[in-house]
Design a protein around this motif. Structure first.
Motif, PDB file in Angstrom:
ATOM      1  N   VAL A  95      36.612  11.917 -98.971  1.00  0.00           N
ATOM      2  CA  VAL A  95      35.796  11.886 -97.763  1.00  0.00           C
ATOM      3  C   VAL A  95      34.793  10.753 -97.898  1.00  0.00           C
ATOM      4  CG1 VAL A  95      34.149  13.190 -96.355  1.00  0.00           C
ATOM      5  CG2 VAL A  95      35.988  14.395 -97.538  1.00  0.00           C
ATOM      6  N   PHE A  96      34.653   9.960 -96.850  1.00  0.00           N
ATOM      7  CA  PHE A  96      33.604   8.946 -96.846  1.00  0.00           C
ATOM      8  C   PHE A  96      32.272   9.661 -97.023  1.00  0.00           C
ATOM      9  CE2 PHE A  96      30.355   6.477 -94.589  1.00  0.00           C
ATOM     10  CZ  PHE A  96      30.425   5.299 -95.304  1.00  0.00           C
ATOM     11  N   ASP A  97      31.477   9.221 -97.981  1.00  0.00           N
ATOM     12  CA  ASP A  97      30.195   9.851 -98.267  1.00  0.00           C
ATOM     13  C   ASP A  97      29.161   9.390 -97.236  1.00  0.00           C
ATOM     14  OD1 ASP A  97      27.785  10.789 -99.257  1.00  0.00           O
ATOM     15  OD2 ASP A  97      28.169  10.130-101.313  1.00  0.00           O
ATOM     16  N   PRO A  98      28.705  10.291 -96.361  1.00  0.00           N
ATOM     17  CA  PRO A  98      27.744   9.894 -95.329  1.00  0.00           C
ATOM     18  C   PRO A  98      26.455   9.304 -95.887  1.00  0.00           C
ATOM     19  CG  PRO A  98      28.593  12.083 -94.883  1.00  0.00           C
ATOM     20  CD  PRO A  98      29.081  11.699 -96.253  1.00  0.00           C
ATOM     21  N   ALA A  99      26.110   9.632 -97.127  1.00  0.00           N
ATOM     22  CA  ALA A  99      24.889   9.083 -97.720  1.00  0.00           C
ATOM     23  C   ALA A  99      24.952   7.566 -97.824  1.00  0.00           C
ATOM     24  CB  ALA A  99      24.651   9.705 -99.095  1.00  0.00           C
ATOM     25  N   VAL A 100      26.145   7.008 -97.827  1.00  0.00           N
ATOM     26  CA  VAL A 100      26.310   5.559 -97.917  1.00  0.00           C
ATOM     27  C   VAL A 100      25.726   4.866 -96.682  1.00  0.00           C
ATOM     28  CG1 VAL A 100      28.041   3.710 -98.047  1.00  0.00           C
ATOM     29  CG2 VAL A 100      28.276   5.754 -99.463  1.00  0.00           C
ATOM     30  N   MET A 101      25.666   5.580 -95.560  1.00  0.00           N
ATOM     31  CA  MET A 101      25.089   4.968 -94.349  1.00  0.00           C
ATOM     32  C   MET A 101      23.688   4.442 -94.596  1.00  0.00           C
ATOM     33  SD  MET A 101      26.321   7.250 -91.090  1.00  0.00           S
ATOM     34  CE  MET A 101      25.664   8.803 -91.650  1.00  0.00           C
ATOM     35  N   THR A 102      22.955   5.092 -95.472  1.00  0.00           N
ATOM     36  CA  THR A 102      21.578   4.670 -95.722  1.00  0.00           C
ATOM     37  C   THR A 102      21.508   3.352 -96.489  1.00  0.00           C
ATOM     38  OG1 THR A 102      21.408   5.998 -97.738  1.00  0.00           O
ATOM     39  CG2 THR A 102      20.746   7.054 -95.667  1.00  0.00           C
ATOM     40  N   ALA A 103      22.616   2.915 -97.066  1.00  0.00           N
ATOM     41  CA  ALA A 103      22.658   1.611 -97.717  1.00  0.00           C
ATOM     42  C   ALA A 103      22.730   0.489 -96.681  1.00  0.00           C
ATOM     43  CB  ALA A 103      23.853   1.522 -98.666  1.00  0.00           C
ATOM     44  N   PHE A 104      23.149   0.834 -95.471  1.00  0.00           N
ATOM     45  CA  PHE A 104      23.297  -0.158 -94.410  1.00  0.00           C
ATOM     46  C   PHE A 104      22.143  -0.160 -93.423  1.00  0.00           C
ATOM     47  CE2 PHE A 104      27.696   0.957 -95.650  1.00  0.00           C
ATOM     48  CZ  PHE A 104      28.095  -0.284 -96.109  1.00  0.00           C
ATOM     49  N   SER A 105      21.365   0.907 -93.426  1.00  0.00           N
ATOM     50  CA  SER A 105      20.278   1.018 -92.462  1.00  0.00           C
ATOM     51  C   SER A 105      19.145   1.847 -93.055  1.00  0.00           C
ATOM     52  CB  SER A 105      20.763   1.689 -91.171  1.00  0.00           C
ATOM     53  OG  SER A 105      19.684   1.965 -90.316  1.00  0.00           O
ATOM     54  N   GLU A 106      17.941   1.371 -92.849  1.00  0.00           N
ATOM     55  CA  GLU A 106      16.756   2.112 -93.278  1.00  0.00           C
ATOM     56  C   GLU A 106      16.080   2.780 -92.083  1.00  0.00           C
ATOM     57  OE1 GLU A 106      14.284  -0.580 -95.468  1.00  0.00           O
ATOM     58  OE2 GLU A 106      15.819  -0.936 -96.979  1.00  0.00           O
ATOM     59  N   ALA A 107      16.820   2.967 -90.997  1.00  0.00           N
ATOM     60  CA  ALA A 107      16.259   3.545 -89.777  1.00  0.00           C
ATOM     61  C   ALA A 107      15.665   4.917 -90.071  1.00  0.00           C
ATOM     62  CB  ALA A 107      17.330   3.662 -88.704  1.00  0.00           C
ATOM     63  N   PRO A 108      14.464   5.170 -89.549  1.00  0.00           N
ATOM     64  CA  PRO A 108      13.847   6.491 -89.742  1.00  0.00           C
ATOM     65  C   PRO A 108      14.769   7.597 -89.212  1.00  0.00           C
ATOM     66  CG  PRO A 108      12.301   4.951 -88.739  1.00  0.00           C
ATOM     67  CD  PRO A 108      13.648   4.271 -88.749  1.00  0.00           C
ATOM     68  N   GLY A 109      14.881   8.625 -89.973  1.00  0.00           N
ATOM     69  CA  GLY A 109      15.684   9.774 -89.561  1.00  0.00           C
ATOM     70  C   GLY A 109      17.133   9.725 -90.011  1.00  0.00           C
ATOM     71  N   LEU A 110      17.648   8.556 -90.347  1.00  0.00           N
ATOM     72  CA  LEU A 110      19.054   8.459 -90.721  1.00  0.00           C
ATOM     73  C   LEU A 110      19.347   9.161 -92.042  1.00  0.00           C
ATOM     74  CD1 LEU A 110      21.797   7.453 -89.853  1.00  0.00           C
ATOM     75  CD2 LEU A 110      21.305   5.294 -91.011  1.00  0.00           C
ATOM     76  N   ALA A 111      18.433   9.074 -92.989  1.00  0.00           N
ATOM     77  CA  ALA A 111      18.659   9.715 -94.289  1.00  0.00           C
ATOM     78  C   ALA A 111      18.813  11.225 -94.146  1.00  0.00           C
ATOM     79  CB  ALA A 111      17.528   9.379 -95.254  1.00  0.00           C
ATOM     80  N   ALA A 112      18.035  11.827 -93.275  1.00  0.00           N
ATOM     81  CA  ALA A 112      18.138  13.281 -93.071  1.00  0.00           C
ATOM     82  C   ALA A 112      19.485  13.659 -92.463  1.00  0.00           C
ATOM     83  CB  ALA A 112      16.996  13.776 -92.195  1.00  0.00           C
ATOM     84  N   VAL A 113      19.935  12.875 -91.494  1.00  0.00           N
ATOM     85  CA  VAL A 113      21.229  13.134 -90.859  1.00  0.00           C
ATOM     86  C   VAL A 113      22.352  12.963 -91.881  1.00  0.00           C
ATOM     87  CG1 VAL A 113      22.849  12.357 -89.080  1.00  0.00           C
ATOM     88  CG2 VAL A 113      20.402  12.430 -88.586  1.00  0.00           C
ATOM     89  N   ALA A 114      22.301  11.875 -92.631  1.00  0.00           N
ATOM     90  CA  ALA A 114      23.322  11.623 -93.651  1.00  0.00           C
ATOM     91  C   ALA A 114      23.305  12.722 -94.710  1.00  0.00           C
ATOM     92  CB  ALA A 114      23.095  10.257 -94.287  1.00  0.00           C
ATOM     93  N   GLY A 115      22.120  13.175 -95.064  1.00  0.00           N
ATOM     94  CA  GLY A 115      22.002  14.240 -96.055  1.00  0.00           C
ATOM     95  C   GLY A 115      22.631  15.539 -95.586  1.00  0.00           C
TER      96      GLY A 115
END
Length: 140
Positions: A95-115
């Motif tokens: 499965v693509f690890d959603p946490a990787v999205m935070t390596a591409f964007s530091e947008a507020p709120g994205l880390a919580a969604v990815a987590g």
């Protein structure tokens, strides 16, 4: 970046694993939006044979919407790809690890969604497997 998937190998045959993955994704609140049969596609387009393998495009609409609200570019990473592949007598699930999205964007709120997405998918993978590989080790 070397690790970008959550990975497990199970003793179940391919067909049974694919059925189980679909059910566990639903239990985790994900729907399957797309399905690509790699074996059939490569046979038809290139005349090559590979073991059975499918890519399921999984989505939890609430999380997708939150991620898009945080950074619309995240759309390029959606849906979350889940690969089920025959591997001899066993079946590999990645499965693509959603946490990787935070390596591409530091947008507020994205880390919580990815987590949250990662937690849901990790639970799904844990329920699936009999010899789960540590997803954090794959990211190291």
């Amino acid at each position: 970046m070397t690790g970008f998937t959550l990975r497990s190998t199970v003793s179940l045959p391919y067909g049974a694993t694919l059925t189980r993955v679909r059910a566990l994704l639903a239990d985790a609140g994900f729907g399957v939006l797309t399905e690509i049969d790699l074996q059939a596609t490569l046979r038809a387009k290139l005349g090559v044979e590979i073991p059975p393998q499918v890519i399921l495009g999984a989505c939890r609409p609430q999380l997708a919407h939150q991620a898009l609200e945080a950074d619309s570019r995240v759309a390029t990473l959606l849906p979350c790809n889940v690969v089920v592949a025959a591997d001899g007598e066993r079946t590999r699930v990645e499965v693509f690890d959603p946490a990787v999205m935070t390596a591409f964007s530091e947008a507020p709120g994205l880390a919580a969604v990815a987590g949250e997405a990662r937690e849901r998918l990790s639970v799904m993978m844990g329920a699936l497997t009999d010899d789960r590989e540590d997803p954090d080790a794959a990211r190291a």
